[in-house]
Design a protein around this motif. Sequence first.
Motif, short mmCIF file in Angstrom:
data_model
loop_
_atom_site.label_atom_id
_atom_site.label_comp_id
_atom_site.label_asym_id
_atom_site.label_seq_id
_atom_site.Cartn_x
_atom_site.Cartn_y
_atom_site.Cartn_z
N CYS A 157 -16.85 15.00 2.77
CA CYS A 157 -16.16 13.71 2.91
C CYS A 157 -16.24 13.25 4.36
O CYS A 157 -15.74 13.93 5.26
CB CYS A 157 -14.71 13.87 2.46
SG CYS A 157 -13.69 12.41 2.68
N THR B 182 -11.96 13.05 -3.84
CA THR B 182 -11.58 12.82 -5.23
C THR B 182 -10.18 13.37 -5.49
O THR B 182 -9.72 14.29 -4.83
CB THR B 182 -12.56 13.49 -6.22
OG1 THR B 182 -12.65 14.90 -5.91
CG2 THR B 182 -13.94 12.87 -6.14
N ARG B 183 -9.53 12.78 -6.48
CA ARG B 183 -8.22 13.23 -6.92
C ARG B 183 -8.37 13.96 -8.24
O ARG B 183 -9.04 13.47 -9.15
CB ARG B 183 -7.27 12.03 -7.07
CG ARG B 183 -6.91 11.40 -5.74
CD ARG B 183 -6.43 9.97 -5.87
NE ARG B 183 -7.45 9.09 -6.43
CZ ARG B 183 -8.50 8.64 -5.75
NH1 ARG B 183 -8.69 9.00 -4.48
NH2 ARG B 183 -9.38 7.86 -6.33
N LYS C 198 0.85 -1.18 0.00
CA LYS C 198 0.00 0.00 0.00
C LYS C 198 0.89 1.24 0.00
O LYS C 198 2.04 1.19 0.43
CB LYS C 198 -0.92 0.02 1.23
CG LYS C 198 -1.88 -1.15 1.31
CD LYS C 198 -2.97 -1.09 0.24
CE LYS C 198 -3.99 -2.21 0.42
NZ LYS C 198 -5.06 -2.14 -0.61
N ASP D 214 -8.90 7.21 3.68
CA ASP D 214 -8.72 6.18 2.65
C ASP D 214 -9.06 6.76 1.28
O ASP D 214 -9.92 7.64 1.16
CB ASP D 214 -9.64 4.99 2.92
CG ASP D 214 -9.25 4.24 4.19
OD1 ASP D 214 -8.35 4.72 4.90
OD2 ASP D 214 -9.86 3.18 4.46
N ARG D 215 -8.43 6.22 0.25
CA ARG D 215 -8.62 6.75 -1.11
C ARG D 215 -10.06 6.59 -1.62
O ARG D 215 -10.52 7.38 -2.45
CB ARG D 215 -7.65 6.11 -2.09
CG ARG D 215 -7.90 4.67 -2.42
CD ARG D 215 -6.95 4.16 -3.53
NE ARG D 215 -7.31 4.64 -4.83
CZ ARG D 215 -6.51 5.38 -5.61
NH1 ARG D 215 -5.32 5.73 -5.20
NH2 ARG D 215 -6.91 5.76 -6.80
N ASP D 216 -10.78 5.55 -1.14
CA ASP D 216 -12.13 5.30 -1.65
C ASP D 216 -13.22 5.89 -0.78
O ASP D 216 -14.40 5.55 -0.91
CB ASP D 216 -12.35 3.79 -1.83
CG ASP D 216 -12.16 3.01 -0.53
OD1 ASP D 216 -11.79 3.64 0.49
OD2 ASP D 216 -12.38 1.78 -0.54
N THR D 217 -12.85 6.82 0.13
CA THR D 217 -13.84 7.45 0.99
C THR D 217 -14.78 8.33 0.15
O THR D 217 -14.30 9.17 -0.62
CB THR D 217 -13.16 8.32 2.06
OG1 THR D 217 -12.25 7.51 2.80
CG2 THR D 217 -14.18 8.94 3.00
N PRO D 218 -16.10 8.16 0.25
CA PRO D 218 -17.03 9.00 -0.51
C PRO D 218 -16.80 10.48 -0.21
O PRO D 218 -16.59 10.87 0.94
CB PRO D 218 -18.40 8.53 -0.02
CG PRO D 218 -18.18 7.13 0.44
CD PRO D 218 -16.81 7.10 1.02
N ARG E 250 -1.78 7.88 -6.71
CA ARG E 250 -1.74 6.43 -6.53
C ARG E 250 -1.80 5.99 -5.07
O ARG E 250 -1.87 4.79 -4.81
CB ARG E 250 -0.49 5.85 -7.19
CG ARG E 250 0.79 6.49 -6.71
CD ARG E 250 2.05 5.81 -7.23
NE ARG E 250 2.00 5.34 -8.59
CZ ARG E 250 3.07 4.97 -9.30
NH1 ARG E 250 4.27 5.07 -8.74
NH2 ARG E 250 2.97 4.52 -10.52
N ASP F 32 -2.98 4.94 -1.35
CA ASP F 32 -4.14 4.25 -0.79
C ASP F 32 -4.63 4.95 0.48
O ASP F 32 -5.82 4.88 0.81
CB ASP F 32 -3.76 2.81 -0.44
CG ASP F 32 -3.28 2.04 -1.66
OD1 ASP F 32 -4.13 1.68 -2.49
OD2 ASP F 32 -2.06 1.82 -1.78
N TYR F 33 -3.70 5.61 1.18
CA TYR F 33 -4.02 6.32 2.42
C TYR F 33 -3.40 7.71 2.38
O TYR F 33 -2.33 7.91 1.80
CB TYR F 33 -3.47 5.58 3.64
CG TYR F 33 -3.88 4.13 3.74
CD1 TYR F 33 -5.21 3.77 4.00
CD2 TYR F 33 -2.94 3.12 3.57
CE1 TYR F 33 -5.58 2.44 4.08
CE2 TYR F 33 -3.32 1.78 3.66
CZ TYR F 33 -4.63 1.45 3.91
OH TYR F 33 -5.00 0.13 4.00
#
Length: 380
Positions: free
Chosen positions: A218, A195-196, A121, A188-192, A164, A166-167
């Motif tokens: 977020c 966005t990047r 990660k 976390d990268r996938d937290t609603p 890239r 993940d955290y």
Amino acid sequence: MDTAYFNDTHEQARQTARKFIATHVSPYIEDWEEAGEFPRELYTLAGEAGLLGAGYPESLGGHSEGDIFLKVALSEELMRSTSGGLVAGLGSIDIGLPPVVKWARPDVRDAIAPAVLRGEKIIALAVTEPGGGSDVASLKTRAVRDGDEYVVNGAKTFITSGHRADYYTVAVRTGSEGHGGISLLLIDRDTPGFTRGRKLRKMGWWASDTAELFFEDCRVPANRLIGAENAGFIAIMTNFLSERLMLAIMGYMTAEIALETSIRYCRQREAFGRSISGFQVTRHKLVEMATQVDIAREYTYRCAALMQAGKNPIKQVAMAKNFAAQVCEDVTREAIQLHGGMGYMREAMVERLHRDGKLLSIGGGTTEIMKELISKQMGL
């Protein structure tokens, strides 16, 4: 080996890093620079080689905790890749993970740190904002407590490994204005709501992934708070000390590689019937470059020794960063001049070294901010 600072363990680590660069990096670095990124798999390879875990607790999968000179040795050898961007990308662990290891809840730390140290990660530090730059105490990204969550709104920019990762260890404002109202959250990268943005194209450090980050309502679990609420500024400043030491190392190593390349070139390049190293003006220029590199290296070693002894050399490390950044800029500029027209070509290593080196007077706090910090330490 400089036995005043380095031991046999450090030398073994150098050999490991040297082999890693020769095997996994040097044959491909030109292509990665042009592509603007290096393969994600390189993190895992670095983790397997023990390059990522140096200086972290064994309980988390690290080794040699607290050995500053091991980090110095590894950093010097990684810079032999000739790519500041690659080293910065692999090195985002050393600015993103330390706050988690030191101050996150044990369950959060234990769930995240081992995978990052293995290179499975990637973690990034997100402090800088579009309107803030080096003015960390004025950051605007806000996190408001709502039950068992924080609701985060704001933006970050110039984030290394920003696309890239993940955290993300993110600096947010949870309290009033100024440094006393800042906290750190692990997101976390996938937290609603997170966005990047676009990948940022840069003057140098081409191989590093640099991004904008956006937070819009977020929601982050409250247990992802790193340390106490409103105590994040101290953690950020503690982090800066080691980051600035690493930037000083990048400075004198970039300069040293430029010097070595210039010496080889000057011995081979002929003008007016002899090698250009035969001209006094060339020799004196190389001597001045070598002098500056040696001074920058030795002073940085002294700062590392103070840190190893448990001191907090804020002033000295800021001085080392400023001096090494200036040496890097001066030496790489002279290296290009010694190479003549070839030095201006993209295929010349010194061209990349000069571009990469410019970041060092900006990143981790600008030269001007460092001078203000030093003046305060001097009681001015």
